[in-house]
Design a protein around this motif. Sequence first.
Motif, PDB file in Angstrom:
ATOM      1  N   ASN A   1       0.796  -1.224   0.000  1.00 21.32           N
ATOM      2  CA  ASN A   1       0.000   0.000   0.000  1.00 21.32           C
ATOM      3  C   ASN A   1       0.824   1.267   0.000  1.00 21.32           C
ATOM      4  O   ASN A   1       0.326   2.346  -0.223  1.00 21.32           O
ATOM      5  CB  ASN A   1      -0.938   0.018   1.204  1.00 21.32           C
TER       6      ASN A   1
ATOM      7  N   GLN B   1      -1.652  -4.903  23.464  1.00 20.04           N
ATOM      8  CA  GLN B   1      -2.679  -5.029  22.419  1.00 20.04           C
ATOM      9  C   GLN B   1      -2.296  -6.200  21.534  1.00 20.04           C
ATOM     10  O   GLN B   1      -2.163  -6.070  20.315  1.00 20.04           O
ATOM     11  CB  GLN B   1      -2.738  -3.751  21.574  1.00 20.04           C
TER      12      GLN B   1
ATOM     13  N   GLU C   1      -3.524  -9.103  20.471  1.00 18.92           N
ATOM     14  CA  GLU C   1      -4.325  -9.687  19.407  1.00 18.92           C
ATOM     15  C   GLU C   1      -4.163  -8.898  18.104  1.00 18.92           C
ATOM     16  O   GLU C   1      -3.911  -9.457  17.046  1.00 18.92           O
ATOM     17  CB  GLU C   1      -5.787  -9.689  19.848  1.00 18.92           C
ATOM     18  N   ARG C   2      -4.300  -7.575  18.218  1.00 20.07           N
ATOM     19  CA  ARG C   2      -4.195  -6.762  17.021  1.00 20.07           C
ATOM     20  C   ARG C   2      -2.767  -6.700  16.497  1.00 20.07           C
ATOM     21  O   ARG C   2      -2.511  -6.799  15.305  1.00 20.07           O
ATOM     22  CB  ARG C   2      -4.684  -5.341  17.286  1.00 20.07           C
TER      23      ARG C   2
ATOM     24  N   TYR D   1      -0.768  -9.034  14.090  1.00 22.33           N
ATOM     25  CA  TYR D   1      -1.120  -9.102  12.673  1.00 22.33           C
ATOM     26  C   TYR D   1       0.127  -9.137  11.789  1.00 22.33           C
ATOM     27  O   TYR D   1       0.184  -9.855  10.797  1.00 22.33           O
ATOM     28  CB  TYR D   1      -2.008  -7.918  12.284  1.00 22.33           C
TER      29      TYR D   1
ATOM     30  N   VAL E   1      -9.260 -10.208   0.110  1.00 24.40           N
ATOM     31  CA  VAL E   1      -8.340  -9.648   1.092  1.00 24.40           C
ATOM     32  C   VAL E   1      -8.992  -9.678   2.482  1.00 24.40           C
ATOM     33  O   VAL E   1      -8.332  -9.827   3.499  1.00 24.40           O
ATOM     34  CB  VAL E   1      -7.874  -8.231   0.679  1.00 24.40           C
TER      35      VAL E   1
ATOM     36  N   PHE F   1      -6.528 -13.406  11.525  1.00 23.12           N
ATOM     37  CA  PHE F   1      -6.946 -13.136  12.903  1.00 23.12           C
ATOM     38  C   PHE F   1      -7.450 -14.402  13.607  1.00 23.12           C
ATOM     39  O   PHE F   1      -7.255 -14.561  14.809  1.00 23.12           O
ATOM     40  CB  PHE F   1      -7.975 -12.005  12.956  1.00 23.12           C
TER      41      PHE F   1
ATOM     42  N   MET G   1      -6.214   4.806  13.118  1.00 20.99           N
ATOM     43  CA  MET G   1      -5.021   4.795  13.961  1.00 20.99           C
ATOM     44  C   MET G   1      -5.380   4.332  15.365  1.00 20.99           C
ATOM     45  O   MET G   1      -6.442   4.665  15.872  1.00 20.99           O
ATOM     46  CB  MET G   1      -4.496   6.219  14.041  1.00 20.99           C
ATOM     47  N   GLU G   2      -4.479   3.573  15.980  1.00 20.58           N
ATOM     48  CA  GLU G   2      -4.779   3.179  17.340  1.00 20.58           C
ATOM     49  C   GLU G   2      -4.315   4.275  18.303  1.00 20.58           C
ATOM     50  O   GLU G   2      -3.384   5.026  18.008  1.00 20.58           O
ATOM     51  CB  GLU G   2      -4.124   1.840  17.694  1.00 20.58           C
ATOM     52  N   LEU G   3      -5.018   4.392  19.406  1.00 22.94           N
ATOM     53  CA  LEU G   3      -4.586   5.291  20.472  1.00 22.94           C
ATOM     54  C   LEU G   3      -3.857   4.414  21.479  1.00 22.94           C
ATOM     55  O   LEU G   3      -4.482   3.715  22.262  1.00 22.94           O
ATOM     56  CB  LEU G   3      -5.787   5.983  21.123  1.00 22.94           C
TER      57      LEU G   3
ATOM     58  N   SER H   1      -7.225  -3.598   3.117  1.00 24.40           N
ATOM     59  CA  SER H   1      -5.972  -4.102   3.645  1.00 24.40           C
ATOM     60  C   SER H   1      -5.527  -3.264   4.847  1.00 24.40           C
ATOM     61  O   SER H   1      -5.033  -3.784   5.845  1.00 24.40           O
ATOM     62  CB  SER H   1      -4.959  -4.101   2.507  1.00 24.40           C
ATOM     63  N   ARG H   2      -5.757  -1.954   4.757  1.00 26.08           N
ATOM     64  CA  ARG H   2      -5.380  -1.061   5.855  1.00 26.08           C
ATOM     65  C   ARG H   2      -6.239  -1.305   7.100  1.00 26.08           C
ATOM     66  O   ARG H   2      -5.733  -1.377   8.219  1.00 26.08           O
ATOM     67  CB  ARG H   2      -5.529   0.380   5.351  1.00 26.08           C
ATOM     68  N   ILE H   3      -7.541  -1.427   6.875  1.00 29.63           N
ATOM     69  CA  ILE H   3      -8.455  -1.558   8.013  1.00 29.63           C
ATOM     70  C   ILE H   3      -8.313  -2.951   8.640  1.00 29.63           C
ATOM     71  O   ILE H   3      -8.456  -3.115   9.845  1.00 29.63           O
ATOM     72  CB  ILE H   3      -9.923  -1.256   7.571  1.00 29.63           C
ATOM     73  N   THR H   4      -7.963  -3.941   7.812  1.00 28.03           N
ATOM     74  CA  THR H   4      -7.715  -5.284   8.338  1.00 28.03           C
ATOM     75  C   THR H   4      -6.492  -5.273   9.238  1.00 28.03           C
ATOM     76  O   THR H   4      -6.479  -5.866  10.309  1.00 28.03           O
ATOM     77  CB  THR H   4      -7.474  -6.281   7.180  1.00 28.03           C
ATOM     78  N   SER H   5      -5.454  -4.545   8.776  1.00 28.81           N
ATOM     79  CA  SER H   5      -4.199  -4.573   9.526  1.00 28.81           C
ATOM     80  C   SER H   5      -4.345  -3.924  10.900  1.00 28.81           C
ATOM     81  O   SER H   5      -3.538  -4.162  11.787  1.00 28.81           O
ATOM     82  CB  SER H   5      -3.086  -3.900   8.735  1.00 28.81           C
ATOM     83  N   ILE H   6      -5.396  -3.118  11.085  1.00 29.64           N
ATOM     84  CA  ILE H   6      -5.592  -2.549  12.420  1.00 29.64           C
ATOM     85  C   ILE H   6      -6.595  -3.389  13.214  1.00 29.64           C
ATOM     86  O   ILE H   6      -6.932  -3.080  14.355  1.00 29.64           O
ATOM     87  CB  ILE H   6      -5.983  -1.058  12.358  1.00 29.64           C
ATOM     88  N   GLY H   7      -7.055  -4.466  12.608  1.00 33.28           N
ATOM     89  CA  GLY H   7      -7.823  -5.449  13.373  1.00 33.28           C
ATOM     90  C   GLY H   7      -9.312  -5.478  13.114  1.00 33.28           C
ATOM     91  O   GLY H   7     -10.035  -6.219  13.776  1.00 33.28           O
TER      92      GLY H   7
ATOM     93  N   THR I   1     -12.131  -6.760  11.136  1.00 34.24           N
ATOM     94  CA  THR I   1     -12.509  -7.743  10.125  1.00 34.24           C
ATOM     95  C   THR I   1     -13.921  -8.213  10.450  1.00 34.24           C
ATOM     96  O   THR I   1     -14.376  -8.060  11.584  1.00 34.24           O
ATOM     97  CB  THR I   1     -11.575  -8.963  10.175  1.00 34.24           C
ATOM     98  N   PRO I   2     -14.615  -8.785   9.463  1.00 31.67           N
ATOM     99  CA  PRO I   2     -15.964  -9.281   9.749  1.00 31.67           C
ATOM    100  C   PRO I   2     -15.929 -10.246  10.928  1.00 31.67           C
ATOM    101  O   PRO I   2     -15.021 -11.066  11.037  1.00 31.67           O
ATOM    102  CB  PRO I   2     -16.343 -10.006   8.457  1.00 31.67           C
TER     103      PRO I   2
ATOM    104  N   ARG J   1     -10.443  -5.701  19.706  1.00 22.93           N
ATOM    105  CA  ARG J   1      -9.236  -6.510  19.814  1.00 22.93           C
ATOM    106  C   ARG J   1      -8.201  -5.854  20.732  1.00 22.93           C
ATOM    107  O   ARG J   1      -7.064  -5.592  20.318  1.00 22.93           O
ATOM    108  CB  ARG J   1      -8.586  -6.735  18.448  1.00 22.93           C
ATOM    109  N   ASP J   2      -8.620  -5.534  21.931  1.00 20.08           N
ATOM    110  CA  ASP J   2      -7.687  -4.996  22.935  1.00 20.08           C
ATOM    111  C   ASP J   2      -7.163  -3.597  22.622  1.00 20.08           C
ATOM    112  O   ASP J   2      -6.217  -3.142  23.233  1.00 20.08           O
ATOM    113  CB  ASP J   2      -6.448  -5.904  23.063  1.00 20.08           C
ATOM    114  N   THR J   3      -7.715  -2.958  21.616  1.00 22.42           N
ATOM    115  CA  THR J   3      -7.100  -1.725  21.142  1.00 22.42           C
ATOM    116  C   THR J   3      -8.106  -0.588  21.031  1.00 22.42           C
ATOM    117  O   THR J   3      -9.236  -0.790  20.580  1.00 22.42           O
ATOM    118  CB  THR J   3      -6.491  -1.955  19.736  1.00 22.42           C
TER     119      THR J   3
ATOM    120  N   ILE K   1      -9.107   2.496  19.046  1.00 17.50           N
ATOM    121  CA  ILE K   1      -8.829   2.903  17.664  1.00 17.50           C
ATOM    122  C   ILE K   1      -9.645   4.143  17.310  1.00 17.50           C
ATOM    123  O   ILE K   1     -10.834   4.227  17.627  1.00 17.50           O
ATOM    124  CB  ILE K   1      -9.184   1.768  16.667  1.00 17.50           C
TER     125      ILE K   1
END
Lengths: 679, 83
Positions: free
Chosen positions: A69, A96, A98-99, A102, A250, A258, A493-495, B31-37, B39-40, B60-62, B64
């Motif tokens: 990307n 964090q 689990e996330r 990735y 994707v 996950f 973005m994560e906080l 792909s971007r939104i998946t990488s931050i966790g 997903t369906p 997922r513990d985060t 966002i």
Amino acid sequence: MKDKDERVIALLGQPNSGKSTLFNALTGMKQHVGNWPGKTVEKKEGYFEHNGNKYLVADLPGTYSLSANSDEEIITRDYIAGGKADVVCILADSSQLERSLYMTADFAGITVPVFLVLNLCDVSESQGKKINAEEISKRLNIPVILFSAQNKKNYDKFYEALEEALAKKTTLDSKNLESKYETIPYYNTIKSLVKDDLIPGYSSVWLAAKAVEGDEPLIAKIKTSLEGDSRSAFENAVAKINSDTDKKWVLVTGEAKFNWIDDILNGCVTSKSNGRKLSGFDRIITNRFLGKPLVVLIVLFGLIASFIPAIPFMGLGSAVEYLAGPVTRALSSINCPAFVTAIICDVLINSLSFILKMLGFVFGVTLVFGLLEEVGIMARISYVFDNTMSKLGLQGKSVMPFLVSFGCTMGGAAGARVIDNWGQKVLTIALAWAVPCGAAWAVVPMLSTVWFGGAAPVIIAAILLVMVLHMWITSKVFGRTLVKKEDRYGMIMELPPYHKPKWSSLFRYVLGRTKDTFFRVTKVVIIVSFVFWLLTFTNSGSMDNSVLYRVGQFIEPVTKIFGLGWKTFMAFVVSSLGKEGAIGVLSSIFTDHNMLTVGSAVASTHVENINELLVANVAKPEALAFIFAITFNMPCIVALAATYQETHSAKWTAIIAVYYTVLALLIACAAYHIGLLIW
Amino acid sequence: MEKDKMKTLFEIGKDKTCVVAAVKGDTRFISRITSIGITPGCKVTIVKNEKSRPIIIYSRDTMIALNRNECKNIMVNETGDAA
């Protein structure tokens, strides 16, 4: 650069995984910052020794995945696949988990030796989480350690894991992920077509998964590597995936990754807290009304705090400036030719003094911004200003360099480092130039009062208005090229949870950065100062014979269109070196007619009766044009050099400089004609 | 679950929980939104949802932060209040 017996470790991790802290802690001052070949992405490498072995550490760009990307992601995976690394260290945030696993899931299928560092375990412990790293290690078949950069003992564990991964060549066990992929029909088709060695460095599992995800660069690579029937079969499969509008594959591979992470973590993490609420500070900073003022306060306080470390630099800069007198006398006593003395004293000493004074800001701003980033406040600032800044095509973080630029544009440019997207970083710096810096604020209100007396506040208000307009227009002009439409995602973005900074690592980073900036900036500043000196030097000591004087006189009919006579035009040209000198330069033009020097451009000295002289010699419309011209001119040579240092692009630095010079003249032209209507 | 019950993420109020049902958009976005966790099937709690500001969710513990425009692409089924 790689020695034969040197081992290469690549650090791989998502933003906020603590990758930079680990990199700085491992390598200390033994760092080298450059560019990835042909790219504008910063390349950081460092060295360390352990048990008699030499290690080269490559700090790969912080990315969220190994997709294609962005330049950062492509560089990252090409580096790993290119076989440059002997071992990869993946970082995950244990608070964090689990996330942040990735990246590990996206890595699965790559056969480079690897070990996993579950960083920030101090934070996860404080959240009441218990993580069974040993079990995770068994399931992944690679060394896995709980780690926190704070604790020295942790580093022994780190070195052990590193050595184990290197000795046993531990590769990630991805069998379970493969079996999840195998439920995707296209995956099976493609996997049968791509063999493990089709593209060196990638396994067939990884290639097939990425092809299913629609990874364009990789699909193109696979196509060129395949021949005959298998090539057309591959092309057919890809065409089918593309025409399959029902499902985004994707998403399916993402789910598979996950699910795999869930299996890995199942039973390995126990947590007392269920979910997380906003902390007290987060509630205030994310508040609709309090957030923005709070951010501005934080930055202002940070700026003031950064003055303290800046003081020694400023003192040193002033001390260097005082060398000019004695050195000149010494040189003339040994009958040194005047132009040699001028090059040494005027060009070299003054440039050096100017750089050192400004360098204090770089040190301070890098420290304060680095701290805000590491503690986790920067992410909140991004959130607070996301909506405002996205109108300019920027991230919320861009507000920080803008605010800093009210003090010092060089500091603003250095602060733009926290912006992880190159295009947005360049655009931020380009817009930050429009913010009048401390030197402009020292000169402009005074000049406005000289000519316009009580109306000066109106001029200042007009300047602020033009600043906003300027930034908006500039964002439109450069935005399209620098921040492409497809890159204009809103915030995702994560906080991160707040955590304590590692001071020693932070200081080493800031010192290294300041040192780097010093050397790079000095080169540019001395070259520009030298050119300026060539334009202004005369043997007689009077400005009459200088190139700048003659050109100024010659093109006066043209500059008159912009409202500037040759005198104010010359002062405008000189103000691009440093705005501090604008009044001093006017003063020598209107009085002694002495040769203009680099020293006069960057220092703030002037004759006492300058006010009367200016009012008597320059009419109001021209004065107005001049004030606007110098305010929106290039900030100074040091800012120019810092822009080059941060953007890594001579082309964009030049484009921005020329753009600002031209636009300043156009603004002056408008101001002049408005002035003519009024007076 | 029925399709008509699906909402976009930003329609869910503060302190409510939901499960992601679908993610739309181009490959880059997904792909971007998946990488931050996201997903369906993943559970999401809305932490903050105010007009014209990014929405804050916990998943997922985060914690966002997501731009509102991006949320339009995330379809969810509301499941109830956060415990």
